[in-house]
Design an enzyme around this catalytic site. Structure first.
Site, PDB file in Angstrom:
ATOM      1  N   ASP A 141      44.592 -34.911  36.220  1.00  0.00           N
ATOM      2  CA  ASP A 141      43.444 -35.679  36.695  1.00  0.00           C
ATOM      3  C   ASP A 141      43.871 -37.064  37.140  1.00  0.00           C
ATOM      4  O   ASP A 141      43.081 -38.009  37.106  1.00  0.00           O
ATOM      5  CB  ASP A 141      42.388 -35.769  35.578  1.00  0.00           C
ATOM      6  CG  ASP A 141      41.051 -36.247  36.104  1.00  0.00           C
ATOM      7  OD1 ASP A 141      40.221 -36.727  35.288  1.00  0.00           O
ATOM      8  OD2 ASP A 141      40.818 -36.177  37.331  1.00  0.00           O
ATOM      9  N   LYS A 144      45.836 -37.547  43.156  1.00  0.00           N
ATOM     10  CA  LYS A 144      45.806 -36.149  43.626  1.00  0.00           C
ATOM     11  C   LYS A 144      47.084 -35.756  44.355  1.00  0.00           C
ATOM     12  O   LYS A 144      47.489 -34.608  44.304  1.00  0.00           O
ATOM     13  CB  LYS A 144      44.567 -35.900  44.490  1.00  0.00           C
ATOM     14  CG  LYS A 144      43.259 -36.392  43.849  1.00  0.00           C
ATOM     15  CD  LYS A 144      43.127 -35.987  42.371  1.00  0.00           C
ATOM     16  CE  LYS A 144      42.107 -36.835  41.643  1.00  0.00           C
ATOM     17  NZ  LYS A 144      42.202 -36.695  40.157  1.00  0.00           N
ATOM     18  N   ASP A 169      41.701 -31.101  37.999  1.00  0.00           N
ATOM     19  CA  ASP A 169      40.395 -31.610  38.410  1.00  0.00           C
ATOM     20  C   ASP A 169      40.427 -31.944  39.901  1.00  0.00           C
ATOM     21  O   ASP A 169      41.491 -32.168  40.483  1.00  0.00           O
ATOM     22  CB  ASP A 169      40.056 -32.874  37.604  1.00  0.00           C
ATOM     23  CG  ASP A 169      38.603 -33.305  37.816  1.00  0.00           C
ATOM     24  OD1 ASP A 169      38.307 -34.504  37.626  1.00  0.00           O
ATOM     25  OD2 ASP A 169      37.762 -32.458  38.193  1.00  0.00           O
ATOM     26  N   ASN A 170      39.246 -31.974  40.532  1.00  0.00           N
ATOM     27  CA  ASN A 170      39.069 -32.519  41.893  1.00  0.00           C
ATOM     28  C   ASN A 170      39.782 -31.771  43.002  1.00  0.00           C
ATOM     29  O   ASN A 170      40.178 -32.380  44.002  1.00  0.00           O
ATOM     30  CB  ASN A 170      39.534 -33.985  41.952  1.00  0.00           C
ATOM     31  CG  ASN A 170      38.974 -34.815  40.846  1.00  0.00           C
ATOM     32  OD1 ASN A 170      39.715 -35.313  39.988  1.00  0.00           O
ATOM     33  ND2 ASN A 170      37.658 -34.961  40.823  1.00  0.00           N
ATOM     34  N   GLU A 199      31.505 -35.046  39.338  1.00  0.00           N
ATOM     35  CA  GLU A 199      30.836 -35.644  38.174  1.00  0.00           C
ATOM     36  C   GLU A 199      29.611 -36.479  38.567  1.00  0.00           C
ATOM     37  O   GLU A 199      29.650 -37.272  39.474  1.00  0.00           O
ATOM     38  CB  GLU A 199      31.817 -36.516  37.359  1.00  0.00           C
ATOM     39  CG  GLU A 199      32.647 -37.503  38.130  1.00  0.00           C
ATOM     40  CD  GLU A 199      33.981 -36.947  38.562  1.00  0.00           C
ATOM     41  OE1 GLU A 199      34.106 -35.723  38.731  1.00  0.00           O
ATOM     42  OE2 GLU A 199      34.916 -37.738  38.742  1.00  0.00           O
TER      43      GLU A 199
HETATM   44  C1  LIG Z   1      51.891 -42.371  39.974  1.00  0.00           C
HETATM   45  C2  LIG Z   1      51.388 -41.086  39.389  1.00  0.00           C
HETATM   46  N1  LIG Z   1      51.535 -41.128  37.962  1.00  0.00           N
HETATM   47  C3  LIG Z   1      50.606 -41.589  37.112  1.00  0.00           C
HETATM   48  N2  LIG Z   1      50.980 -41.718  35.826  1.00  0.00           N
HETATM   49  C4  LIG Z   1      50.069 -42.156  34.918  1.00  0.00           C
HETATM   50  N3  LIG Z   1      48.800 -42.492  35.220  1.00  0.00           N
HETATM   51  C5  LIG Z   1      48.422 -42.378  36.513  1.00  0.00           C
HETATM   52  C6  LIG Z   1      49.287 -41.911  37.516  1.00  0.00           C
HETATM   53  N4  LIG Z   1      48.599 -41.872  38.680  1.00  0.00           N
HETATM   54  C7  LIG Z   1      47.345 -42.313  38.419  1.00  0.00           C
HETATM   55  N5  LIG Z   1      47.243 -42.613  37.104  1.00  0.00           N
HETATM   56  C8  LIG Z   1      46.033 -43.047  36.395  1.00  0.00           C
HETATM   57  O1  LIG Z   1      45.133 -41.936  36.456  1.00  0.00           O
HETATM   58  C9  LIG Z   1      43.829 -42.380  36.859  1.00  0.00           C
HETATM   59  C10 LIG Z   1      43.626 -42.036  38.284  1.00  0.00           C
HETATM   60  C11 LIG Z   1      42.886 -40.999  38.627  1.00  0.00           C
HETATM   61  C12 LIG Z   1      42.668 -40.657  40.069  1.00  0.00           C
HETATM   62  N6  LIG Z   1      41.411 -39.934  40.143  1.00  0.00           N
HETATM   63  C13 LIG Z   1      40.672 -40.028  41.232  1.00  0.00           C
HETATM   64  O2  LIG Z   1      41.045 -40.666  42.206  1.00  0.00           O
HETATM   65  C14 LIG Z   1      39.343 -39.383  41.217  1.00  0.00           C
HETATM   66  C15 LIG Z   1      38.454 -39.718  42.235  1.00  0.00           C
HETATM   67  C16 LIG Z   1      37.168 -39.177  42.280  1.00  0.00           C
HETATM   68  C17 LIG Z   1      36.256 -39.548  43.355  1.00  0.00           C
HETATM   69  C18 LIG Z   1      35.476 -38.585  43.992  1.00  0.00           C
HETATM   70  C19 LIG Z   1      34.607 -38.941  45.032  1.00  0.00           C
HETATM   71  C20 LIG Z   1      34.503 -40.271  45.409  1.00  0.00           C
HETATM   72  F1  LIG Z   1      33.665 -40.624  46.385  1.00  0.00           F
HETATM   73  C21 LIG Z   1      35.281 -41.240  44.774  1.00  0.00           C
HETATM   74  C22 LIG Z   1      36.152 -40.888  43.748  1.00  0.00           C
HETATM   75  C23 LIG Z   1      36.753 -38.276  41.272  1.00  0.00           C
HETATM   76  C24 LIG Z   1      37.669 -37.945  40.253  1.00  0.00           C
HETATM   77  O3  LIG Z   1      37.308 -37.078  39.265  1.00  0.00           O
HETATM   78  C25 LIG Z   1      38.953 -38.473  40.222  1.00  0.00           C
HETATM   79  O4  LIG Z   1      39.798 -38.070  39.217  1.00  0.00           O
HETATM   80  C26 LIG Z   1      43.843 -43.886  36.660  1.00  0.00           C
HETATM   81  O5  LIG Z   1      43.545 -44.176  35.324  1.00  0.00           O
HETATM   82  C27 LIG Z   1      45.294 -44.225  37.018  1.00  0.00           C
HETATM   83  O6  LIG Z   1      45.703 -45.443  36.438  1.00  0.00           O
HETATM   84 MG   LIG Z   2      38.980 -36.382  38.174  1.00  0.00          MG
END
Ligand SMILES: CCNc1ncnc2c1ncn2[C@@H]1O[C@H](/C=C/CNC(=O)c2cc(-c3ccc(F)cc3)cc(O)c2O)[C@@H](O)[C@H]1O
Ligand SMILES: [Mg+2]
Length: 214
Positions: A141, A144, A169-170, A199
């Site tokens: 999650d 992506k 997810d997603n 969600e």
């Molecule tokens: C560099 C990759 N490694 C990583 N290692 C550890 N943590 C990571 C990493 N990437 C991202 N993260 C963390 O995960 C989380 C990021 C999640 C990204 N999720 C989304 O973009 C997302 C986005 C939407 C969404 C859907 C529709 C929209 F209009 C706007 C947003 C819905 C979701 O359920 C999502 O999961 C943050 O906490 C970030 O700090």
């Molecule tokens: Mg998600």
């Protein structure tokens, strides 16, 4: 400066949930994000699918990539058997700090190991740092476009075994097209799509469940 969305989410939990009661923490976040301020938790609709897959797998060791505020960490950890563990990876320190407090508020801090850092750096260290032989369950999650590279990394590090379940997810919104291509046309995975909605909205989204075959 003002508070952040994660800080306001934590406040909503402290105000509306009962300490030590994971179910009330989940409901407080879902209520807040549905009626006050949207946030990217897996949410209650997709959360029911997550719950059912978890109950079926009953993992001893689970991994989550992308803790954010800890909503799905609480959803996962509350269903784990007594000696089972969830390792969740989050690289944003501010999000990790909020997640720790939400997980602790739910009383699940003994079942969750929150590791701060990037998945790409930490996955290769899972065996040496946490004595993990392999994961029974992985919830993806995070960003992506990192689903495919991190899945390949888990394979290469020997952290997947026959029967390991990946749940992503997603896969529709925002979408993970490369990931769907990777797991669906791959003889090493048995994949199935679970339709749901993004969600707290009526927008279509869903979870992809992929079982590692060898
Ligand atoms: C560099 C990759 N490694 C990583 N290692 C550890 N943590 C990571 C990493 N990437 C991202 N993260 C963390 O995960 C989380 C990021 C999640 C990204 N999720 C989304 O973009 C997302 C986005 C939407 C969404 C859907 C529709 C929209 F209009 C706007 C947003 C819905 C979701 O359920 C999502 O999961 C943050 O906490 C970030 O700090
Ligand atoms: Mg998600």
């Amino acid at each position: 400066t003002g508070s952040s969305r994660p800080q306001r989410m934590l406040k909503a939990v402290q105000k509306n949930a009962t300490k030590g009661d994971p179910k009330s923490v989940i409901s407080a976040i879902d209520y807040y994000c549905r009626h006050k301020e949207w946030a990217m938790n897996v949410g209650d609709d997709k959360g029911l699918i997550l719950d059912s897959v978890l109950t079926e797998v009953n993992p001893s060791t689970a991994l989550e990539l992308g803790t954010y505020c800890g909503y799905s960490s609480v959803r996962i950890a509350r269903l784990l058997s007594p000696d089972s563990k969830l390792i969740t990876i989050e690289f944003n320190p501010a999000f990790a700090a909020i997640a720790r407090q939400i997980i602790a508020y739910a009383g699940l801090q003994d079942k969750v190991i929150l590791v701060e850092g990037a998945s790409g750096d930490l996955i290769p260290k899972m065996k040496e740092r946490f004595g993990i032989k392999s994961f029974d369950f992985v919830f993806l999650d995070h960003w992506k476009d990192r689903y495919v590279p991190d899945t390949k990394l888990l394979e290469d590090c020997g952290l997947l075994k026959k029967g390991t379940v990946l749940l992503a997810d997603n896969v529709i919104c925002p979408g993970a097209p490369e990931y769907l291509k990777y797991v669906r046309n791959n003889p090493r995975y048995e994949s199935r799509y679970y339709p749901s909605n993004l969600e707290y909205t009526k927008v279509e989204d869903g979870l992809e469940k992929s079982v590692f075959l060898e």
